[in-house]
Write a protein that holds these residues in place. Structure first.
Motif, PDB file in Angstrom:
ATOM      1  N   GLU A  90       0.816  -1.212   0.000  1.00  0.00           N
ATOM      2  CA  GLU A  90       0.000   0.000   0.000  1.00  0.00           C
ATOM      3  C   GLU A  90       0.855   1.271   0.000  1.00  0.00           C
ATOM      4  O   GLU A  90       0.621   2.202   0.771  1.00  0.00           O
ATOM      5  N   GLY A  91       1.867   1.283  -0.871  1.00  0.00           N
ATOM      6  CA  GLY A  91       2.692   2.469  -1.034  1.00  0.00           C
ATOM      7  C   GLY A  91       3.742   2.676   0.045  1.00  0.00           C
ATOM      8  O   GLY A  91       4.452   3.679   0.024  1.00  0.00           O
ATOM      9  N   ARG A  92       3.887   1.743   0.973  1.00  0.00           N
ATOM     10  CA  ARG A  92       4.841   1.868   2.060  1.00  0.00           C
ATOM     11  C   ARG A  92       5.839   0.710   2.009  1.00  0.00           C
ATOM     12  O   ARG A  92       5.447  -0.442   1.821  1.00  0.00           O
ATOM     13  N   PRO A  93       7.131   0.999   2.170  1.00  0.00           N
ATOM     14  CA  PRO A  93       8.110  -0.094   2.225  1.00  0.00           C
ATOM     15  C   PRO A  93       7.960  -0.861   3.534  1.00  0.00           C
ATOM     16  O   PRO A  93       7.787  -0.272   4.601  1.00  0.00           O
ATOM     17  N   ILE A  94       7.981  -2.168   3.429  1.00  0.00           N
ATOM     18  CA  ILE A  94       7.802  -3.013   4.617  1.00  0.00           C
ATOM     19  C   ILE A  94       8.902  -4.066   4.674  1.00  0.00           C
ATOM     20  O   ILE A  94       9.543  -4.396   3.672  1.00  0.00           O
ATOM     21  N   LEU A  95       9.114  -4.561   5.867  1.00  0.00           N
ATOM     22  CA  LEU A  95      10.042  -5.662   6.095  1.00  0.00           C
ATOM     23  C   LEU A  95       9.228  -6.892   6.476  1.00  0.00           C
ATOM     24  O   LEU A  95       8.458  -6.862   7.441  1.00  0.00           O
ATOM     25  N   ARG A  96       9.383  -7.967   5.702  1.00  0.00           N
ATOM     26  CA  ARG A  96       8.750  -9.231   6.040  1.00  0.00           C
ATOM     27  C   ARG A  96       9.821 -10.126   6.666  1.00  0.00           C
ATOM     28  O   ARG A  96      10.755 -10.547   5.988  1.00  0.00           O
ATOM     29  N   ALA A  97       9.694 -10.369   7.952  1.00  0.00           N
ATOM     30  CA  ALA A  97      10.662 -11.195   8.674  1.00  0.00           C
ATOM     31  C   ALA A  97      10.150 -12.619   8.730  1.00  0.00           C
ATOM     32  O   ALA A  97       9.066 -12.873   9.267  1.00  0.00           O
ATOM     33  N   ALA A  98      10.899 -13.547   8.143  1.00  0.00           N
ATOM     34  CA  ALA A  98      10.515 -14.954   8.152  1.00  0.00           C
ATOM     35  C   ALA A  98      10.887 -15.572   9.491  1.00  0.00           C
ATOM     36  O   ALA A  98      12.016 -15.429   9.960  1.00  0.00           O
ATOM     37  N   MET A  99       9.932 -16.261  10.105  1.00  0.00           N
ATOM     38  CA  MET A  99      10.135 -16.823  11.438  1.00  0.00           C
ATOM     39  C   MET A  99      10.102 -18.348  11.430  1.00  0.00           C
ATOM     40  O   MET A  99       9.741 -18.969  12.415  1.00  0.00           O
ATOM     41  N   GLY A 100      10.475 -18.945  10.331  1.00  0.00           N
ATOM     42  CA  GLY A 100      10.528 -20.395  10.269  1.00  0.00           C
ATOM     43  C   GLY A 100       9.348 -20.980   9.541  1.00  0.00           C
ATOM     44  O   GLY A 100       8.351 -20.319   9.244  1.00  0.00           O
ATOM     45  N   ARG A 101       9.484 -22.258   9.237  1.00  0.00           N
ATOM     46  CA  ARG A 101       8.482 -22.966   8.451  1.00  0.00           C
ATOM     47  C   ARG A 101       7.148 -23.033   9.191  1.00  0.00           C
ATOM     48  O   ARG A 101       7.105 -23.253  10.402  1.00  0.00           O
ATOM     49  N   GLY A 102       6.053 -22.830   8.447  1.00  0.00           N
ATOM     50  CA  GLY A 102       4.726 -22.927   9.040  1.00  0.00           C
ATOM     51  C   GLY A 102       4.226 -21.643   9.655  1.00  0.00           C
ATOM     52  O   GLY A 102       3.111 -21.589  10.160  1.00  0.00           O
ATOM     53  N   SER A 103       5.045 -20.591   9.615  1.00  0.00           N
ATOM     54  CA  SER A 103       4.640 -19.314  10.196  1.00  0.00           C
ATOM     55  C   SER A 103       4.507 -18.277   9.095  1.00  0.00           C
ATOM     56  O   SER A 103       5.239 -18.297   8.107  1.00  0.00           O
ATOM     57  N   ALA A 104       3.562 -17.361   9.271  1.00  0.00           N
ATOM     58  CA  ALA A 104       3.404 -16.261   8.319  1.00  0.00           C
ATOM     59  C   ALA A 104       4.434 -15.171   8.560  1.00  0.00           C
ATOM     60  O   ALA A 104       4.515 -14.211   7.793  1.00  0.00           O
ATOM     61  N   GLY A 105       5.244 -15.314   9.626  1.00  0.00           N
ATOM     62  CA  GLY A 105       6.266 -14.312   9.913  1.00  0.00           C
ATOM     63  C   GLY A 105       5.675 -13.046  10.500  1.00  0.00           C
ATOM     64  O   GLY A 105       4.514 -12.989  10.887  1.00  0.00           O
ATOM     65  N   LYS A 106       6.513 -12.000  10.563  1.00  0.00           N
ATOM     66  CA  LYS A 106       6.073 -10.710  11.083  1.00  0.00           C
ATOM     67  C   LYS A 106       6.390  -9.623  10.061  1.00  0.00           C
ATOM     68  O   LYS A 106       7.359  -9.716   9.317  1.00  0.00           O
ATOM     69  N   THR A 107       5.546  -8.614  10.053  1.00  0.00           N
ATOM     70  CA  THR A 107       5.665  -7.534   9.079  1.00  0.00           C
ATOM     71  C   THR A 107       5.883  -6.214   9.808  1.00  0.00           C
ATOM     72  O   THR A 107       5.155  -5.901  10.761  1.00  0.00           O
ATOM     73  N   TYR A 108       6.895  -5.453   9.342  1.00  0.00           N
ATOM     74  CA  TYR A 108       7.239  -4.174   9.967  1.00  0.00           C
ATOM     75  C   TYR A 108       7.150  -3.058   8.937  1.00  0.00           C
ATOM     76  O   TYR A 108       7.523  -3.230   7.771  1.00  0.00           O
ATOM     77  N   ASP A 109       6.664  -1.928   9.376  1.00  0.00           N
ATOM     78  CA  ASP A 109       6.596  -0.720   8.559  1.00  0.00           C
ATOM     79  C   ASP A 109       7.950  -0.020   8.638  1.00  0.00           C
ATOM     80  O   ASP A 109       8.393   0.379   9.721  1.00  0.00           O
ATOM     81  N   LEU A 110       8.636   0.132   7.489  1.00  0.00           N
ATOM     82  CA  LEU A 110       9.974   0.724   7.503  1.00  0.00           C
ATOM     83  C   LEU A 110       9.937   2.253   7.522  1.00  0.00           C
ATOM     84  O   LEU A 110      10.992   2.883   7.593  1.00  0.00           O
ATOM     85  N   ILE A 111       8.762   2.837   7.459  1.00  0.00           N
ATOM     86  CA  ILE A 111       8.655   4.293   7.644  1.00  0.00           C
ATOM     87  C   ILE A 111       8.716   4.629   9.128  1.00  0.00           C
ATOM     88  O   ILE A 111       9.355   5.602   9.552  1.00  0.00           O
ATOM     89  N   THR A 112       8.079   3.781   9.931  1.00  0.00           N
ATOM     90  CA  THR A 112       8.031   4.044  11.374  1.00  0.00           C
ATOM     91  C   THR A 112       8.940   3.118  12.177  1.00  0.00           C
ATOM     92  O   THR A 112       9.259   3.416  13.328  1.00  0.00           O
ATOM     93  N   GLY A 113       9.325   1.982  11.573  1.00  0.00           N
ATOM     94  CA  GLY A 113      10.112   1.000  12.303  1.00  0.00           C
ATOM     95  C   GLY A 113       9.294   0.149  13.250  1.00  0.00           C
ATOM     96  O   GLY A 113       9.848  -0.641  14.019  1.00  0.00           O
TER      97      GLY A 113
END
Length: 511
Positions: A90-113
């Motif tokens: 949605e127009g914002r750079p994000i970080l998708r952190a992979a947390m291992g198999r079977g997990s959707a991981g975590k998503t961070y907004d790189l504008i705000t951290g």
């Protein structure tokens, strides 16, 4: 001798085998017939899936201008971190952190951290619209609803719940599914895919939601039905061979009508039926028979152990880059304990980058250095596919690729991407056996036969013959059991009549 042999098999063991084969053929034979019929569809259309190249094509071009604030990862999350991707949402750079198999991981907004906020229906609509455009869908979003799961998301619904199902008003009535956890499109269907799915993959894999939502139960049901199918086919082969022999009337089979055709088809296609149902059983990896185990250890050696500071350094390097053009993603590319970056274009092309953001392919010296701890016997750059590294279902394999054959007790093969250093495939002894049992026997996936339309011309008549064996066997089992039930009912009625004739019931006297 042949007559004596046929008389010999009329003993109790043979009769018991016939009864077991007959009664097992009712339920299991019907299931095997469904597997065959759905196999015709599976030859041309598998289970609906949104492939990674299609997902990449639906992403916005990556823009890091005015970015970025690195997130502060929780120590527990940093310890579980197995990789990361930077892309747009949605127009914002994000970080998708992979947390291992079977997990959707975590998503961070790189504008705000900070962790990305709630995935709202509006965000899901935007993601689905871009994905639909990349897929060539000619329509606009018609509706959106939050669901827990459905037939087309049951296998990975838990990691993405809640799910957003976005329906489009195109002629194909396309549905695109967006994760309510990370805002990522992960599945799509349309009327054609849904119809073919119900005719093909769903019955072939025994995949209805009511069963598949319980993964353990589904696994056990498929395994034991396949075991029963293997036993049914093996006993049928034995019975068919025993009944084969020249008789006084010149015939080689004692059967007539549909029984005769089942006998003959079973003799011709029985071995193929047995290999198909047995290899289908092996695709489920029953009881860990083809589990392997060396894959993970070898990958850990090649990738190496990465530390929190290394990950933070790689993230800092990533956000300092200013990608241009059609770059959709930056991702971690760990090699021998060092984390590099790779850019991924929207067409799927991957390029490893140096610290200044310029392409830095993995050279032969680096490949040999990666592999040195594994003591390779031979290292070579392949320009063509081999028996264990090849494309499937019309998708060619990524070439060229480095292939190393290790000097271990399994002659393990390792395939490495020369552009990024990514380990593409590890093939140990179990993986080689799995390749021939699962893909080879079950899909007739052999060199020289793999190319179409030759494969179709061979597989279609063979599958038709196996279907004839299964369908006639199931139908005759049903008819024979109906006759057995009728005879049993008639015998009970006769017994009751005889008992009444010997011991008539007293007549009631009129008052």
């Amino acid at each position: 001798m042949a007559v004596a042999k046929r008389r010999g098999v009329r003993g109790p063991f043979f009769q018991m085998l016939m009864v077991v084969h007959r009664y097992l053929g009712v339920a299991v034979g019907a299931v095997m017939t469904v597997w065959c019929l759905s196999g015709f569809v599976m030859m041309y259309q598998g289970y609906p899936a949104l492939r990674e190249p299609e997902r990449l094509a639906g992403l916005e071009p990556l823009k890091l201008d005015g970015c970025c604030v690195l997130p502060r990862l929780d120590p527990k999350d940093a310890a579980r971190l197995s990789g990361f991707r930077i892309e747009m949402l949605e127009g914002r750079p994000i970080l998708r952190a992979a947390m291992g198999r079977g997990s959707a991981g975590k998503t961070y907004d790189l504008i705000t951290g900070r962790p990305f906020g709630e995935i709202t229906p509006q965000i899901a609509l935007g993601v689905a619209a871009r994905q639909a455009e990349a897929l060539g869908v000619e329509g606009r979003p018609l509706s959106i609803r939050a669901i827990k799961q459905d037939q087309w998301t049951v296998q990975f619904a838990k990691r993405h719940q809640p799910l957003y199902q976005v329906r489009f008003d195109d002629p194909g009535r396309t549905d695109i599914y967006v994760s309510g956890v990370n805002g990522q499109a992960f599945q799509h269907t349309n009327t054609r895919l849904r119809v073919l799915g119900w005719l093909g993959a769903v019955p072939h894999w025994l995949y209805p939601t009511v069963l598949r939502q319980d993964g353990k139960l589904w696994n056990e049901v498929v395994i034991w039905l396949s075991v029963a199918g293997t036993f049914l086919t093996a006993t049928g082969l034995y019975v068919g061979i025993v009944h084969l022999g020249r008789r006084r009337n010149g015939r080689y089979s004692p059967f007539r009508g549909l029984w005769f055709w089942h006998h003959m088809a079973g003799l011709v296609f029985g071995v193929l039926t047995l290999t198909w149902v047995f290899s289908g059983l092996m695709t489920m990896n029953p009881w860990g028979l083809l589990e392997g185990g060396g894959d993970r250890a070898i990958r850990e050696v090649l990738v190496g152990k990465t530390t929190g500071p290394q990950i933070e350094q790689a993230l800092g390097q990533a956000v300092a880059l200013k990608p241009r053009g059609d770059i959709a993603q930056l991702m971690a590319a760990p090699v021998a304990g060092r984390i590099s970056l790779a850019s991924v274009a929207r067409d799927g092309e991957q390029v490893r980058l140096d610290a200044s953001g310029r392409p830095s392919p993995v050279g032969e010296a680096e490949i040999r250095g990666m592999l040195a701890p594994l003591k390779p016997m031979r290292i070579e750059l392949l320009a063509a596919e081999d028996a264990y590294y090849y494309g499937r279902k019309g998708d060619p394999a990524d070439l060229p690729v480095w292939r190393a054959i290790l000097r271990d007790d399994q002659s393990t093969r390792v395939y490495i991407d020369p552009d990024t250093g990514q380990v593409k495939r590890v093939v140990d002894r179990d993986a080689r056996l799995s390749r021939w049992v699962r893909n080879g026997l079950h899909g007739l996936d052999f060199a020289g036969l793999r190319n179409r339309p030759l494969w179709d011309l061979v597989v279609l008549p063979l599958l038709l013959g196996v279907t004839l064996v299964c369908a006639t066997g199931a139908w005759m089992s049903i008819r024979r059991i109906r006759r057995d039930v009728a005879r049993f009912g008639a015998a009970l009625a006769n017994r009751r009549r005889r008992r009444l004739s010997l011991h008539p019931e007293p007549q009631e006297q009129a008052s």
